[in-house]
Enzyme design. Structure first.
Site, mmCIF file in Angstrom:
data_model
loop_
_atom_site.group_PDB
_atom_site.id
_atom_site.type_symbol
_atom_site.label_atom_id
_atom_site.label_comp_id
_atom_site.label_asym_id
_atom_site.label_seq_id
_atom_site.Cartn_x
_atom_site.Cartn_y
_atom_site.Cartn_z
ATOM 1 N N SER A 28 74.663 -34.449 96.040
ATOM 2 C CA SER A 28 73.328 -34.078 95.569
ATOM 3 C C SER A 28 73.098 -34.682 94.200
ATOM 4 O O SER A 28 74.053 -35.011 93.485
ATOM 5 C CB SER A 28 73.220 -32.551 95.472
ATOM 6 O OG SER A 28 72.002 -32.160 94.859
ATOM 7 N N TYR A 39 76.286 -24.087 91.890
ATOM 8 C CA TYR A 39 75.948 -25.146 92.846
ATOM 9 C C TYR A 39 76.266 -26.516 92.254
ATOM 10 O O TYR A 39 76.872 -27.364 92.913
ATOM 11 C CB TYR A 39 74.461 -25.054 93.208
ATOM 12 C CG TYR A 39 74.011 -26.099 94.204
ATOM 13 C CD1 TYR A 39 74.476 -26.081 95.514
ATOM 14 C CD2 TYR A 39 73.124 -27.112 93.833
ATOM 15 C CE1 TYR A 39 74.066 -27.045 96.427
ATOM 16 C CE2 TYR A 39 72.702 -28.070 94.741
ATOM 17 C CZ TYR A 39 73.185 -28.039 96.037
ATOM 18 O OH TYR A 39 72.781 -28.992 96.940
#
Length: 251
Positions: free
Chosen positions: A138, A151
């Site tokens: 990501s 995250y």
């Protein structure tokens, strides 16, 4: 460059990037073996794709599930050309919220899920002296931002793991690729376990024009195209890292 007849295992395959990638690779002639926890969605996807697809219900947090998925590919086709570690969640919270359950799930799925895939695939690929392991990372694995520290941490960990994999296995003919998307219109957004943040995201989308949404959000098919490009490369070409943002994304 060809994808024809390559044996590809995809986790997190029931929707979004995983489903789009499965459809595209199968259309190009790959044999896709799909894993996720939602069997009904897998059944629908396999029925849509046809004979080039099969599935196994898979929880990537469980090593035995991932092992069984990999074994299905080898049993059915005799080899494993590509593993695509795509499963992931994104609860999003402040550290002060102390949501230990969410943190544990993120670590188990986003990190251990990748390691389970690597651990199951490597013995086969080493024996073949050939193989490709792709993992969805990501932009969050490149840039840290508030209310996302855990995250971010899981995605930074994935980058470190995949670079270690590249260094350790390069002489075994095994390539590794990190695909790092920015904002993508997928069900991942539904794993945001933060009502205020989810409401803010929904508000932005509701008040945006279609053109604004288009410039700020990628489609799953955009990432599938990138994955297909990587899969199609010859053995001597290793694409280590791909960072893919919507044109208007700031971070």
């Amino acid at each position: 460059m060809s994808i024809q007849d390559k044996v590809v295992v995809i986790t997190g395959a029931s929707s979004g990037i995983g489903a789009a990638t499965a459809k595209l690779l199968a259309k190009k002639g790959a044999k896709v073996i799909l894993g996720t926890r939602r069997e009904a969605r897998l059944q629908e996807l396999v029925a849509e794709i046809g004979e080039n697809a099969s599935y196994q219900v898979t929880d990537v947090a469980k090593a035995e599930d991932v092992q069984a998925l990999i074994e299905l590919a080898v049993k059915k086709y005799g080899r494993l050309d590509v593993l695509y570690n795509n499963a992931g969640i994104m609860p999003r919270e402040k550290l002060a919220d102390a949501k230990y359950d969410n943190w544990e799930k993120e670590i188990q799925i986003n990190i251990m899920g990748v390691l389970h895939g690597i651990g199951a695939a490597l013995p086969i690929m080493q024996k073949q002296n050939d193989g490709l392991i792709i993992t969805t990372d990501s932009v969050a694995g490149h840039v840290v931002y508030p209310e996302s520290a855990v995250y971010n941490g899981t995605k930074y960990a994935v980058r470190a793991i995949m670079e270690g994999l590249r260094q350790e296995e390069r002489l075994h003919g095994i390539r590794s690729t990190i695909v790092s998307p920015g904002a993508v219109g997928t069900e991942l957004n539904k794993t945001i376990d933060n009502p205020e943040m989810q409401a803010e995201i929904d508000k932005v989308f509701k008040n945006s024009t279609s053109e604004q949404r288009r410039m700020n959000t990628l489609d799953p098919e955009d990432i599938a195209n990138a994955v297909a490009y990587v899969v199609a490369q010859p053995k001597h070409v290793a694409i280590s890292d791909m960072l893919i943002r919507p044109t208007a994304q700031e971070v």
